[in-house]
Design a protein around this motif. Structure first.
Motif, PDB file in Angstrom:
ATOM      1  N   LYS A 195      -6.088  -3.121  -4.506  1.00  0.00           N
ATOM      2  CA  LYS A 195      -5.277  -1.946  -4.180  1.00  0.00           C
ATOM      3  C   LYS A 195      -4.691  -2.045  -2.775  1.00  0.00           C
ATOM      4  N   LEU A 196      -5.476  -2.552  -1.841  1.00  0.00           N
ATOM      5  CA  LEU A 196      -4.978  -2.709  -0.468  1.00  0.00           C
ATOM      6  C   LEU A 196      -3.838  -3.719  -0.415  1.00  0.00           C
ATOM      7  N   ASN A 197      -3.925  -4.800  -1.171  1.00  0.00           N
ATOM      8  CA  ASN A 197      -2.845  -5.780  -1.195  1.00  0.00           C
ATOM      9  C   ASN A 197      -1.573  -5.205  -1.800  1.00  0.00           C
ATOM     10  N   VAL A 198      -1.696  -4.355  -2.801  1.00  0.00           N
ATOM     11  CA  VAL A 198      -0.526  -3.695  -3.382  1.00  0.00           C
ATOM     12  C   VAL A 198       0.156  -2.820  -2.331  1.00  0.00           C
ATOM     13  N   LEU A 199      -0.634  -2.107  -1.546  1.00  0.00           N
ATOM     14  CA  LEU A 199      -0.072  -1.252  -0.498  1.00  0.00           C
ATOM     15  C   LEU A 199       0.627  -2.085   0.573  1.00  0.00           C
ATOM     16  N   ALA A 200       0.023  -3.202   0.958  1.00  0.00           N
ATOM     17  CA  ALA A 200       0.627  -4.060   1.982  1.00  0.00           C
ATOM     18  C   ALA A 200       1.961  -4.609   1.496  1.00  0.00           C
ATOM     19  N   GLU A 201       2.036  -5.022   0.240  1.00  0.00           N
ATOM     20  CA  GLU A 201       3.276  -5.546  -0.311  1.00  0.00           C
ATOM     21  C   GLU A 201       4.346  -4.465  -0.359  1.00  0.00           C
ATOM     22  N   ALA A 202       3.970  -3.246  -0.731  1.00  0.00           N
ATOM     23  CA  ALA A 202       4.933  -2.141  -0.781  1.00  0.00           C
ATOM     24  C   ALA A 202       5.469  -1.829   0.607  1.00  0.00           C
ATOM     25  N   ASP A 203       4.614  -1.873   1.622  1.00  0.00           N
ATOM     26  CA  ASP A 203       5.062  -1.584   2.984  1.00  0.00           C
ATOM     27  C   ASP A 203       5.995  -2.667   3.515  1.00  0.00           C
ATOM     28  N   ARG A 204       5.747  -3.917   3.148  1.00  0.00           N
ATOM     29  CA  ARG A 204       6.635  -4.995   3.600  1.00  0.00           C
ATOM     30  C   ARG A 204       8.042  -4.802   3.049  1.00  0.00           C
ATOM     31  N   GLU A 205       8.136  -4.213   1.866  1.00  0.00           N
ATOM     32  CA  GLU A 205       9.450  -4.004   1.252  1.00  0.00           C
ATOM     33  C   GLU A 205      10.109  -2.707   1.712  1.00  0.00           C
ATOM     34  N   ALA A 206       9.308  -1.677   1.947  1.00  0.00           N
ATOM     35  CA  ALA A 206       9.874  -0.351   2.229  1.00  0.00           C
ATOM     36  C   ALA A 206      10.162  -0.111   3.713  1.00  0.00           C
ATOM     37  N   GLY A 207       9.497  -0.813   4.602  1.00  0.00           N
ATOM     38  CA  GLY A 207       9.725  -0.599   6.024  1.00  0.00           C
ATOM     39  C   GLY A 207       9.242   0.759   6.504  1.00  0.00           C
ATOM     40  N   ARG A 208       8.094   1.192   6.029  1.00  0.00           N
ATOM     41  CA  ARG A 208       7.552   2.511   6.374  1.00  0.00           C
ATOM     42  C   ARG A 208       7.105   2.554   7.839  1.00  0.00           C
ATOM     43  N   LYS A 209       7.162   3.738   8.421  1.00  0.00           N
ATOM     44  CA  LYS A 209       6.674   3.962   9.781  1.00  0.00           C
ATOM     45  C   LYS A 209       5.417   4.823   9.730  1.00  0.00           C
TER      46      LYS A 209
END
Length: 416
Positions: free
Chosen positions: A132-146
């Motif tokens: 689950k943590l890896n899924v979140l990291a991948e999503a953040d790399r794509e979305a550019g969240r702050k």
């Protein structure tokens, strides 16, 4: 499930930001205050250590936690609850945030770039939680969240030779600056930007002479596990990347924030990343299954209500997976050390100071955790128990026991 299929819930606080909604909250708070005044002056204080102000805040907290949501809702109806509405309801009824007063300290909010901080999690030991943590990291790399963070400085530090603007910078003030990274409590559902926690950070900074940083991690039930842990991991990575040395960082946390500190340590150790210098934990929520005996014996003493896991609005349920019915499989998942650190292994942990209230519901869970660390780790794990104090009592920063707790933090950091 479509919106019309959701059940209607009896809610005590405002469900819309209108004059009628605000009147609901005024009535709720006024009733709590008047009831407290009556009990205080007719029956006397519950404890000689508690002032009238202490009584009022404790009872408002208790009434908010026990009455704002319908805790008699059966487990069988879990999947018929609109938790997106519940998330908005909780947010709507949070106290508005405002800046610290100059006599307390100064604070500023800044943003960190999640995408620049993400890295693969190597957490095979933790199975689905690591995935689950890896899924979140991948999503953040794509979305550019702050991610927003607070930096807070106590009043005495604000008067030093550095300008207040420099003091509130996100980078180290010097190459070997020591700092505190604190994860706020609030049952994973509240506490973001709260004035109460800002005063805690200011008091901690005042006592220790260190600046305090704190990420505004995502909150449940809108954002469930492990989003909070992921955001805290990125905040720690940010501290390292801007120049803070790991041996100059103290990790701190109260309640749910204390659990996040311990879960982050397990992640860092598994990934062979540098650990912080030491830990300050206040009433850490180390067991999400709430199995300690004090959950029964201390009921009525703490402002925390004695909720059961059968309740869909139990903080554990909303944090871990809001809208999922409790079953034996979920209970097993809740024993994952990244959710309930007491079930983890703590060899090689840094020195830690753990403070708790003797009257809090989590007392036995915390004592069991510290005993386990003392047996496993070569570094000291100090437990301090404060008489007549409830859960996370430093939130009542004006109380004498809270002031003493902050002084003990300073003494511990000087020794370790």
């Amino acid at each position: 499930m479509s919106k019309p299929d959701y059940i209607t819930l009896p809610l005590r606080l405002k469900t819309s930001d209108t004059i009628f909604g605000r009147l609901h909250n005024i009535l709720f708070i006024t009733t709590s205050v008047l009831t407290t005044l009556y009990r205080y002056y007719v029956h006397g204080p519950e404890s000689p250590k508690w002032t009238l102000r202490f009584h009022v805040i404790k009872n408002i907290l208790h009434n908010y936690l026990s009455e704002s949501l319908p805790h008699t809702t059966p487990n069988d109806l879990t999947e018929q609850i609109d938790f997106s509405f519940i998330a908005r309801y909780i947010e709507m009824n949070n106290l508005p945030s405002r800046a610290l007063t100059p006599d307390a300290g100064c604070n500023r909010e800044f943003l960190i770039d999640a995408a620049a901080l993400c890295m693969p999690y190597r957490l095979e030991r933790y199975g689905e939680s690591g995935n689950k943590l890896n899924v979140l990291a991948e999503a953040d790399r794509e979305a550019g969240r702050k991610i927003s963070c607070q930096v807070v400085v106590g009043a005495s530090l604000c008067g030093c030779t550095c300008s207040s603007e420099r003091l509130l910078d996100a980078q180290p003030l010097c190459a070997d600056e020591r700092a505190i990274l604190h994860f706020h409590g609030g049952a994973y559902c509240v506490g973001e930007r709260s004035l109460t926690h800002l005063y805690v950070y200011a008091s901690m900074s005042q006592a220790t002479g260190l600046r305090v940083f704190s990420p505004n991690y995502r909150l449940a039930p809108a954002h469930c596990f492990p989003r909070q842990l992921h955001d805290c991991f990125l905040a720690y990575r940010h501290m390292l990347l801007v120049g803070f040395q790991p041996h100059n960082i103290t990790l701190a946390g109260d309640s749910a924030g204390g659990a996040l500190v311990l879960a982050l340590l397990l992640v860092l150790r598994e990934m062979q990343m540098p650990l912080p210098r030491n830990l300050l934990l206040v009433s850490p929520w180390v067991d999400a299954t709430c199995s300690g005996r004090s959950w029964v014996t201390n009921q009525g003493k703490d402002y925390l209500p004695g909720l059961t896991l059968e309740d869909p609005f139990h903080p554990t349920r909303m944090f871990y997976e809001a809208g999922r019915r409790l079953d034996q499989h979920m209970l097993e998942e809740l024993r994952c050390p990244l959710v309930s650190p007491v079930f983890g292994s703590f060899e090689g942990m840094p020195p830690m100071l753990v403070q708790m209230g003797r009257d809090e519901l989590l007392r036995d869970d915390i004592a069991e955790f510290v005993h386990k660390v003392q047996k496993q780790s070569k570094e000291p794990a100090v437990l301090q128990s404060y008489k007549d104090m409830p859960h996370a009592f430093i939130l009542l920063h004006f109380a004498e026991s809270a002031k003493r707790a902050f002084e003990c933090m300073r003494e511990f950091l000087e020794q370790h």
